[in-house]
Design an enzyme around this catalytic site. Structure first.
Site, PDB file in Angstrom:
ATOM      1  N   CYS A   2      -4.542  -1.554  -1.908  1.00 52.90           N
ATOM      2  CA  CYS A   2      -4.693  -0.123  -2.165  1.00 52.90           C
ATOM      3  C   CYS A   2      -5.598   0.030  -3.380  1.00 52.90           C
ATOM      4  O   CYS A   2      -5.273  -0.474  -4.457  1.00 52.90           O
ATOM      5  CB  CYS A   2      -3.318   0.482  -2.451  1.00 52.90           C
ATOM      6  SG  CYS A   2      -3.369   2.204  -2.961  1.00 52.90           S
ATOM      7  N   ASN A   3      -6.721   0.690  -3.200  1.00 54.14           N
ATOM      8  CA  ASN A   3      -7.652   0.886  -4.319  1.00 54.14           C
ATOM      9  C   ASN A   3      -7.041   1.783  -5.397  1.00 54.14           C
ATOM     10  O   ASN A   3      -7.217   1.544  -6.588  1.00 54.14           O
ATOM     11  CB  ASN A   3      -8.934   1.555  -3.821  1.00 54.14           C
ATOM     12  CG  ASN A   3      -9.739   0.668  -2.911  1.00 54.14           C
ATOM     13  OD1 ASN A   3     -10.739   0.088  -3.313  1.00 54.14           O
ATOM     14  ND2 ASN A   3      -9.331   0.545  -1.672  1.00 54.14           N
ATOM     15  N   THR A   4      -6.325   2.819  -4.959  1.00 57.25           N
ATOM     16  CA  THR A   4      -5.749   3.783  -5.915  1.00 57.25           C
ATOM     17  C   THR A   4      -4.750   3.065  -6.822  1.00 57.25           C
ATOM     18  O   THR A   4      -4.711   3.307  -8.028  1.00 57.25           O
ATOM     19  CB  THR A   4      -5.072   4.939  -5.151  1.00 57.25           C
ATOM     20  OG1 THR A   4      -5.979   5.414  -4.161  1.00 57.25           O
ATOM     21  CG2 THR A   4      -4.700   6.066  -6.065  1.00 57.25           C
TER      22      THR A   4
ATOM     23  N   TYR B 222      -0.972   8.540  -2.494  1.00 56.46           N
ATOM     24  CA  TYR B 222      -1.137   8.128  -3.886  1.00 56.46           C
ATOM     25  C   TYR B 222      -2.309   8.876  -4.539  1.00 56.46           C
ATOM     26  O   TYR B 222      -2.293   9.146  -5.734  1.00 56.46           O
ATOM     27  CB  TYR B 222      -1.413   6.613  -3.956  1.00 56.46           C
ATOM     28  CG  TYR B 222      -0.176   5.748  -4.083  1.00 56.46           C
ATOM     29  CD1 TYR B 222       1.106   6.259  -3.906  1.00 56.46           C
ATOM     30  CD2 TYR B 222      -0.312   4.392  -4.401  1.00 56.46           C
ATOM     31  CE1 TYR B 222       2.224   5.441  -4.030  1.00 56.46           C
ATOM     32  CE2 TYR B 222       0.799   3.569  -4.532  1.00 56.46           C
ATOM     33  CZ  TYR B 222       2.070   4.091  -4.350  1.00 56.46           C
ATOM     34  OH  TYR B 222       3.173   3.283  -4.492  1.00 56.46           O
TER      35      TYR B 222
ATOM     36  N   ASP C 229       0.869  -1.192   0.000  1.00 54.32           N
ATOM     37  CA  ASP C 229       0.000   0.000   0.000  1.00 54.32           C
ATOM     38  C   ASP C 229       0.901   1.236   0.000  1.00 54.32           C
ATOM     39  O   ASP C 229       2.131   1.130   0.129  1.00 54.32           O
ATOM     40  CB  ASP C 229      -0.915  -0.003   1.232  1.00 54.32           C
ATOM     41  CG  ASP C 229      -1.858   1.196   1.277  1.00 54.32           C
ATOM     42  OD1 ASP C 229      -2.389   1.584   0.224  1.00 54.32           O
ATOM     43  OD2 ASP C 229      -2.070   1.768   2.364  1.00 54.32           O
ATOM     44  N   SER C 230       0.276   2.400  -0.063  1.00 52.53           N
ATOM     45  CA  SER C 230       1.041   3.657   0.004  1.00 52.53           C
ATOM     46  C   SER C 230       1.404   4.017   1.444  1.00 52.53           C
ATOM     47  O   SER C 230       2.273   4.852   1.669  1.00 52.53           O
ATOM     48  CB  SER C 230       0.200   4.790  -0.581  1.00 52.53           C
ATOM     49  OG  SER C 230      -1.001   4.904   0.174  1.00 52.53           O
TER      50      SER C 230
ATOM     51  N   CYS D  74     -11.105   3.134  -0.151  1.00 55.99           N
ATOM     52  CA  CYS D  74      -9.677   3.359   0.143  1.00 55.99           C
ATOM     53  C   CYS D  74      -9.375   2.552   1.400  1.00 55.99           C
ATOM     54  O   CYS D  74     -10.105   2.650   2.399  1.00 55.99           O
ATOM     55  CB  CYS D  74      -9.423   4.836   0.387  1.00 55.99           C
ATOM     56  SG  CYS D  74      -7.778   5.192   1.074  1.00 55.99           S
ATOM     57  N   THR D  75      -8.311   1.754   1.333  1.00 58.47           N
ATOM     58  CA  THR D  75      -8.035   0.846   2.452  1.00 58.47           C
ATOM     59  C   THR D  75      -7.677   1.594   3.742  1.00 58.47           C
ATOM     60  O   THR D  75      -7.876   1.077   4.832  1.00 58.47           O
ATOM     61  CB  THR D  75      -6.887  -0.117   2.086  1.00 58.47           C
ATOM     62  OG1 THR D  75      -5.778   0.652   1.588  1.00 58.47           O
ATOM     63  CG2 THR D  75      -7.340  -1.108   1.030  1.00 58.47           C
ATOM     64  N   HIS D  76      -7.186   2.815   3.612  1.00 61.55           N
ATOM     65  CA  HIS D  76      -6.866   3.587   4.817  1.00 61.55           C
ATOM     66  C   HIS D  76      -8.090   3.788   5.717  1.00 61.55           C
ATOM     67  O   HIS D  76      -7.969   3.917   6.930  1.00 61.55           O
ATOM     68  CB  HIS D  76      -6.342   4.977   4.427  1.00 61.55           C
ATOM     69  CG  HIS D  76      -4.867   5.022   4.202  1.00 61.55           C
ATOM     70  ND1 HIS D  76      -4.268   4.486   3.098  1.00 61.55           N
ATOM     71  CD2 HIS D  76      -3.869   5.546   4.961  1.00 61.55           C
ATOM     72  CE1 HIS D  76      -2.958   4.688   3.166  1.00 61.55           C
ATOM     73  NE2 HIS D  76      -2.693   5.321   4.291  1.00 61.55           N
TER      74      HIS D  76
HETATM   75  N1  DGL Z   1      -4.797   3.230   0.732  1.00 69.94           N
HETATM   76  C1  DGL Z   1      -4.891   3.751  -0.573  1.00 69.94           C
HETATM   77  C2  DGL Z   1      -6.182   3.333  -1.255  1.00 69.94           C
HETATM   78  O1  DGL Z   1      -6.748   2.306  -0.918  1.00 69.94           O
HETATM   79  C3  DGL Z   1      -4.503   5.151  -0.931  1.00 69.94           C
HETATM   80  C4  DGL Z   1      -4.272   6.244   0.053  1.00 69.94           C
HETATM   81  C5  DGL Z   1      -3.396   7.324  -0.571  1.00 69.94           C
HETATM   82  O2  DGL Z   1      -2.185   7.112  -0.594  1.00 69.94           O
HETATM   83  O3  DGL Z   1      -3.929   8.331  -1.083  1.00 69.94           O
HETATM   84  O4  DGL Z   1      -6.637   3.952  -2.167  1.00 69.94           O
END
Ligand code: DGL
Length: 274
Positions: free
Chosen positions: A77-79, A45, A13-14, A191-193
């Site tokens: 990470c979805n992005t 990201y 992930d990011s 977004c996984t965050h």
């Molecule tokens: N966790 C990431 C996601 O699922 C991206 C968060 C980020 O770096 O902007 O999209």
């Protein structure tokens, strides 16, 4: 479930977002060995250009797979997934599990047929999201908030910093105050965050909503794929250390992060990759 010759997997992930998937993996398969890689040098990201991100993700994940030898990689990470998954699958031979906004799931459970999605700005503008909507929830109205701030707020919440209710409420307002927002009954985390913001969302959002976090489903899918691999390389080789946590740039509060990742099995702290 993997046991004595448990395979090693890579979770990418990011930042800390993929740790929601690791948390689900820990409860489903405690003996699994996990290498976690967070591209903190390029976080967030969601605010990067697509071409920069694509090159970065493919390069970094390929290098990590070459050096860490996982049996399977999870792009948690979805992005990253909505941009680079096909390319990664083309370039690498190991199984790769991705993470995409839970539009299909939301379409299955919404009764008002108005679904909400919280995601990064990059995921919100991707054609991939439009395709998911058309393919799996075409009869639902989809209301999206592509946030510039939530991922960063999640990083802070993960490190134990309390968030102001107002900053979370403002973000939720960007979803619910859109036209038709009062009909939303189901919200997907794109977004996984945001796994680490769920307690805030549930407390501060309107009552009675269904909040969908795909992290457990991603973990289950990864374990199914692992079982399909006939003989994954064992991680019990003594030369191969157990769970490792890699960052591409040191975090703002390194010691603080180390104490917060220990409960997920990363007891040796973090190290910089490559
Ligand atoms: N966790 C990431 C996601 O699922 C991206 C968060 C980020 O770096 O902007 O999209």
């Amino acid at each position: 479930m993997p046991t004595s010759s448990s395979p090693r997997i890579l979770v990418f992930d990011s930042g800390i977002g993929g740790l929601g998937v690791v948390q689900a993996l820990r409860s489903l398969a405690p003996s699994l060995t996990v290498d976690y890689l967070a591209d903190t040098a390029l976080f967030p990201y969601g605010e990067q250009q697509d071409d920069v991100l694509r090159e970065r993700i493919v390069g970094l994940v390929s290098q990590a797979c070459a050096e860490l030898h996982p049996s399977l990689a999870i792009i948690a990470c979805n992005t990253a997934s909505t941009l680079a998954l096909p390319l990664l699958r083309e370039r690498l031979t190991l199984p790769i599990v991705g993470c995409v906004p839970p539009i299909r799931w939301a379409g299955r459970v919404s009764t008002t047929r108005t679904i909400g999605l919280l995601a990064t700005s990059a995921t919100a503008r991707r054609p991939y999201l439009k395709q998911l909507h058309e393919e799996f929830a075409a009869d639902c109205r989809l209301i999206v908030h592509g946030s510039r701030h939530l991922a960063n707020m999640a990083e802070r919440a993960f490190r134990g910093e309390p968030l102001e209710s107002l900053e979370v409420q403002q973000e939720l307002g960007c979803l619910f105050q859109q036209s038709g927002g009062d009909h939303i009954d189901t919200i997907g985390l794109g977004c996984t965050h945001y796994t680490f913001l769920m307690p805030y969302f549930q407390r501060l959002g309107p009552a009675g909503l269904m909040w969908l976090d795909p992290a457990p489903a991603v973990a289950q899918q990864a374990l199914r794929r692992l079982e399909e691999i006939a003989k994954p390389p064992a991680a019990s080789n003594p030369a191969s250390p157990s769970d490792r946590f890699f960052l591409t740039a040191p975090p703002p509060e390194g010691q603080n992060l180390a104490s917060h990742i220990a409960w997920l099995g990363f007891t040796s702290g973090w190290q910089v990759f490559p």
